[in-house]
Write a protein that holds these residues in place. Structure first.
Motif, PDB file in Angstrom:
ATOM      1  N   LEU A  37       0.811  -1.220   0.000  1.00 43.99           N
ATOM      2  CA  LEU A  37       0.000   0.000   0.000  1.00 43.99           C
ATOM      3  C   LEU A  37       0.842   1.267   0.000  1.00 43.99           C
ATOM      4  CD1 LEU A  37      -2.626  -1.152   2.669  1.00 43.99           C
ATOM      5  CD2 LEU A  37      -2.928  -1.107   0.193  1.00 43.99           C
ATOM      6  N   LYS A  38       2.161   1.133  -0.265  1.00 41.58           N
ATOM      7  CA  LYS A  38       3.059   2.281  -0.234  1.00 41.58           C
ATOM      8  C   LYS A  38       3.435   2.736  -1.634  1.00 41.58           C
ATOM      9  CE  LYS A  38       5.460   0.707   3.963  1.00 41.58           C
ATOM     10  NZ  LYS A  38       6.741   0.198   4.468  1.00 41.58           N
ATOM     11  N   ASP A  39       4.044   3.922  -1.680  1.00 42.65           N
ATOM     12  CA  ASP A  39       4.779   4.350  -2.869  1.00 42.65           C
ATOM     13  C   ASP A  39       6.144   3.680  -2.866  1.00 42.65           C
ATOM     14  OD1 ASP A  39       2.867   6.040  -3.988  1.00 42.65           O
ATOM     15  OD2 ASP A  39       3.426   7.671  -2.609  1.00 42.65           O
ATOM     16  N   VAL A  43       9.282   2.463   0.517  1.00 40.53           N
ATOM     17  CA  VAL A  43       9.717   1.112   0.864  1.00 40.53           C
ATOM     18  C   VAL A  43      11.064   1.149   1.574  1.00 40.53           C
ATOM     19  CG1 VAL A  43      10.364  -1.151  -0.068  1.00 40.53           C
ATOM     20  CG2 VAL A  43       8.412   0.091  -1.037  1.00 40.53           C
ATOM     21  N   PHE A  44      11.954   2.037   1.129  1.00 39.46           N
ATOM     22  CA  PHE A  44      13.311   2.091   1.669  1.00 39.46           C
ATOM     23  C   PHE A  44      13.502   3.260   2.636  1.00 39.46           C
ATOM     24  CE2 PHE A  44      13.439   0.257  -2.592  1.00 39.46           C
ATOM     25  CZ  PHE A  44      14.011  -0.976  -2.325  1.00 39.46           C
ATOM     26  N   ALA A  45      12.403   3.848   3.087  1.00 34.04           N
ATOM     27  CA  ALA A  45      12.497   5.011   3.969  1.00 34.04           C
ATOM     28  C   ALA A  45      13.036   4.598   5.338  1.00 34.04           C
ATOM     29  CB  ALA A  45      11.128   5.663   4.127  1.00 34.04           C
ATOM     30  N   LEU A  46      13.812   5.474   5.942  1.00 28.72           N
ATOM     31  CA  LEU A  46      14.331   5.300   7.292  1.00 28.72           C
ATOM     32  C   LEU A  46      13.946   6.515   8.120  1.00 28.72           C
ATOM     33  CD1 LEU A  46      17.908   3.839   6.622  1.00 28.72           C
ATOM     34  CD2 LEU A  46      15.891   2.631   7.490  1.00 28.72           C
ATOM     35  N   PRO A  47      13.308   6.295   9.264  1.00 25.77           N
ATOM     36  CA  PRO A  47      12.838   5.018   9.826  1.00 25.77           C
ATOM     37  C   PRO A  47      11.741   4.393   8.967  1.00 25.77           C
ATOM     38  CG  PRO A  47      11.909   6.853  11.042  1.00 25.77           C
ATOM     39  CD  PRO A  47      12.893   7.453  10.088  1.00 25.77           C
ATOM     40  N   PRO A  52       1.223   3.508   5.733  1.00 22.57           N
ATOM     41  CA  PRO A  52       1.346   4.422   4.591  1.00 22.57           C
ATOM     42  C   PRO A  52       0.401   5.612   4.740  1.00 22.57           C
ATOM     43  CG  PRO A  52       1.064   2.138   3.881  1.00 22.57           C
ATOM     44  CD  PRO A  52       0.773   2.172   5.342  1.00 22.57           C
ATOM     45  N   ASN A  53       0.852   6.736   4.268  1.00 23.55           N
ATOM     46  CA  ASN A  53       0.035   7.944   4.293  1.00 23.55           C
ATOM     47  C   ASN A  53       0.283   8.750   3.003  1.00 23.55           C
ATOM     48  OD1 ASN A  53      -1.681   9.976   5.129  1.00 23.55           O
ATOM     49  ND2 ASN A  53      -0.143  10.992   6.404  1.00 23.55           N
ATOM     50  N   PHE A  55      -2.856   5.750   1.803  1.00 25.95           N
ATOM     51  CA  PHE A  55      -2.856   4.376   1.302  1.00 25.95           C
ATOM     52  C   PHE A  55      -2.953   4.382  -0.223  1.00 25.95           C
ATOM     53  CE2 PHE A  55      -4.377   3.771   5.662  1.00 25.95           C
ATOM     54  CZ  PHE A  55      -3.572   2.711   6.066  1.00 25.95           C
ATOM     55  N   GLN A  56      -2.088   3.594  -0.852  1.00 21.81           N
ATOM     56  CA  GLN A  56      -2.066   3.494  -2.307  1.00 21.81           C
ATOM     57  C   GLN A  56      -2.591   2.117  -2.723  1.00 21.81           C
ATOM     58  OE1 GLN A  56      -1.197   6.035  -4.234  1.00 21.81           O
ATOM     59  NE2 GLN A  56      -0.430   7.377  -2.592  1.00 21.81           N
ATOM     60  N   PHE A  57      -3.796   2.084  -3.290  1.00 22.59           N
ATOM     61  CA  PHE A  57      -4.394   0.818  -3.718  1.00 22.59           C
ATOM     62  C   PHE A  57      -4.184   0.557  -5.203  1.00 22.59           C
ATOM     63  CE2 PHE A  57      -6.759   2.063   0.075  1.00 22.59           C
ATOM     64  CZ  PHE A  57      -6.779   0.880   0.804  1.00 22.59           C
ATOM     65  N   GLY A  58      -3.401   1.423  -5.851  1.00 21.31           N
ATOM     66  CA  GLY A  58      -3.231   1.293  -7.295  1.00 21.31           C
ATOM     67  C   GLY A  58      -2.538   0.013  -7.723  1.00 21.31           C
ATOM     68  N   LYS A  59      -1.639  -0.508  -6.878  1.00 19.69           N
ATOM     69  CA  LYS A  59      -0.897  -1.721  -7.246  1.00 19.69           C
ATOM     70  C   LYS A  59      -1.815  -2.930  -7.344  1.00 19.69           C
ATOM     71  CE  LYS A  59       3.010   0.303  -7.585  1.00 19.69           C
ATOM     72  NZ  LYS A  59       3.651   0.470  -8.907  1.00 19.69           N
ATOM     73  N   TYR A  60      -2.892  -2.940  -6.554  1.00 16.02           N
ATOM     74  CA  TYR A  60      -3.828  -4.060  -6.621  1.00 16.02           C
ATOM     75  C   TYR A  60      -4.607  -4.059  -7.935  1.00 16.02           C
ATOM     76  CZ  TYR A  60      -2.910  -5.252  -1.779  1.00 16.02           C
ATOM     77  OH  TYR A  60      -2.293  -5.654  -0.611  1.00 16.02           O
ATOM     78  N   LYS A  61      -4.714  -2.907  -8.561  1.00 15.92           N
ATOM     79  CA  LYS A  61      -5.312  -2.828  -9.893  1.00 15.92           C
ATOM     80  C   LYS A  61      -4.274  -3.113 -10.965  1.00 15.92           C
ATOM     81  CE  LYS A  61      -7.794   0.317 -12.980  1.00 15.92           C
ATOM     82  NZ  LYS A  61      -8.335   1.697 -13.158  1.00 15.92           N
ATOM     83  N   GLU A  62      -3.047  -2.674 -10.720  1.00 14.05           N
ATOM     84  CA  GLU A  62      -1.986  -2.821 -11.723  1.00 14.05           C
ATOM     85  C   GLU A  62      -1.552  -4.265 -11.919  1.00 14.05           C
ATOM     86  OE1 GLU A  62       2.597  -1.212 -12.407  1.00 14.05           O
ATOM     87  OE2 GLU A  62       1.249  -0.189 -10.987  1.00 14.05           O
ATOM     88  N   ILE A  63      -1.601  -5.091 -10.858  1.00 12.07           N
ATOM     89  CA  ILE A  63      -1.106  -6.468 -10.980  1.00 12.07           C
ATOM     90  C   ILE A  63      -1.926  -7.276 -11.983  1.00 12.07           C
ATOM     91  CG2 ILE A  63      -0.054  -6.627  -8.702  1.00 12.07           C
ATOM     92  CD1 ILE A  63      -2.591  -7.910  -7.682  1.00 12.07           C
ATOM     93  N   TRP A  64      -3.193  -6.922 -12.176  1.00 12.02           N
ATOM     94  CA  TRP A  64      -4.016  -7.671 -13.134  1.00 12.02           C
ATOM     95  C   TRP A  64      -3.622  -7.350 -14.566  1.00 12.02           C
ATOM     96  CZ3 TRP A  64      -6.506 -11.265 -10.577  1.00 12.02           C
ATOM     97  CH2 TRP A  64      -6.859 -11.023  -9.254  1.00 12.02           C
ATOM     98  N   GLU A  65      -2.967  -6.215 -14.757  1.00 13.59           N
ATOM     99  CA  GLU A  65      -2.527  -5.833 -16.101  1.00 13.59           C
ATOM    100  C   GLU A  65      -1.050  -6.138 -16.330  1.00 13.59           C
ATOM    101  OE1 GLU A  65      -3.283  -1.700 -15.963  1.00 13.59           O
ATOM    102  OE2 GLU A  65      -5.482  -1.894 -15.820  1.00 13.59           O
TER     103      GLU A  65
END
Length: 280
Positions: A37-39, A43-47, A52-53, A55-65
């Motif tokens: 649910l991240k950008d 993913v590599f942010a420290l800390p 996520p702020n 929430f990114q739900f776009g990847k759940y749509k992108e995986i089907w394509e």
């Protein structure tokens, strides 16, 4: 310190240890869900960013394509459901025969069957491939389905041991009443072993659903690949692009059937473990 205080301290220590273990087990799953649910830059942010702020739900749509995810799910469902349903039926029949019926060389056949567990899969992998290749089954789902339809040796062994504790008097009484062998199995035996069957079924389903080696040997076409191969292709393609949110979204989709199966059968699994513990 009295006995009650010692017991309370012991229970507290056990609870803390179990809580720590639960964190180590659940933590990676929560991180996988959070990452999906991240950008990409989060993913590599420290800390580490756990929530996520926004929430990114776009990847759940992108995986089907991004790949043949739907066909991968369909193929995995066809393999897992057909093998576990038919294979569980044949395994329970075999367990009933080995546990309660009398026929020549029963124990020798059972020991011979168990001895096949000592043969490592790599030893039979190439001969099996040649056999299925001559049958024209390569790049089809048949090599992954047909062998499992005849049962699972581990399930047969487990159910046979489970049935050994069922009194023979019940079976003999049903025989006197004129019950056929199949009626003995369906009306008397199977209801008694339902918890054990449920526990073995979910373990077998998980093994088939998560299997990677056998599908990669026999399946070549993208539309014939199982879900695990599709996700592996995602990993090979998108890990280079550091698109881990997409990979984790696909992994969450692959995890959902396992979660559903566990939620549906958790009562039977817990009952099976409890009964096995009582029987010792």
């Amino acid at each position: 310190m009295n006995m009650k205080s010692r017991r309370r301290i012991t229970n507290t220590i056990i609870f803390i240890l179990l809580l720590i273990g639960a964190v180590f087990m659940i933590g990676p799953l929560l991180w996988m869900l959070s990452t999906s649910l991240k950008d990409k830059q989060d993913v590599f942010a420290l800390p580490p960013v756990w929530i996520p702020n926004p929430f990114q739900f776009g990847k759940y749509k992108e995986i089907w394509e991004a790949g043949p995810l739907l066909s991968g799910i369909k193929n995995s469902v066809i393999i897992a459901v057909s093998v576990t349903v038919v294979g569980t039926f044949t395994s329970s029949l075999a367990a009933f025969a080995f546990a309660k019926l009398k026929f020549p060389a029963k124990n020798k056949i059972f020991l011979l069957m168990l001895s096949s567990l000592m043969i490592p899969y790599p030893a039979v992998m190439i001969p099996q491939f040649f056999m299925f290749s001559k049958l024209g089954w390569v790049d089809t789902l048949l090599p992954l389905i047909v062998p499992g339809l005849f049962g699972n040796i581990v399930m047969i062994f487990f159910l046979r041991q489970y049935l050994s504790s069922v009194p023979n008097a019940i079976i003999e009484a049903a025989k006197i009443d004129g019950s056929s062998y199949f009626r003995l199995y369906s009306s008397i035996t199977f209801p008694l072993i339902k918890p054990a069957v449920a526990a073995q079924l979910i373990l077998w389903f998980m093994g088939i659903w998560n299997d990677y080696l056998s599908p990669i040997i026999y399946l070549n076409s993208p539309e014939k690949q199982t879900l695990q191969l599709v996700i592996a292709n995602f990993n090979a393609t998108y890990a280079i692009q550091t698109d881990y949110p997409l990979i984790m979204a696909a992994s969450i989709i692959a995890l959902l059937p396992m979660l559903i199966i566990f939620l549906v059968f958790q009562k039977q699994i817990i009952e099976s473990v409890a009964i096995s513990g009582v029987k010792g």
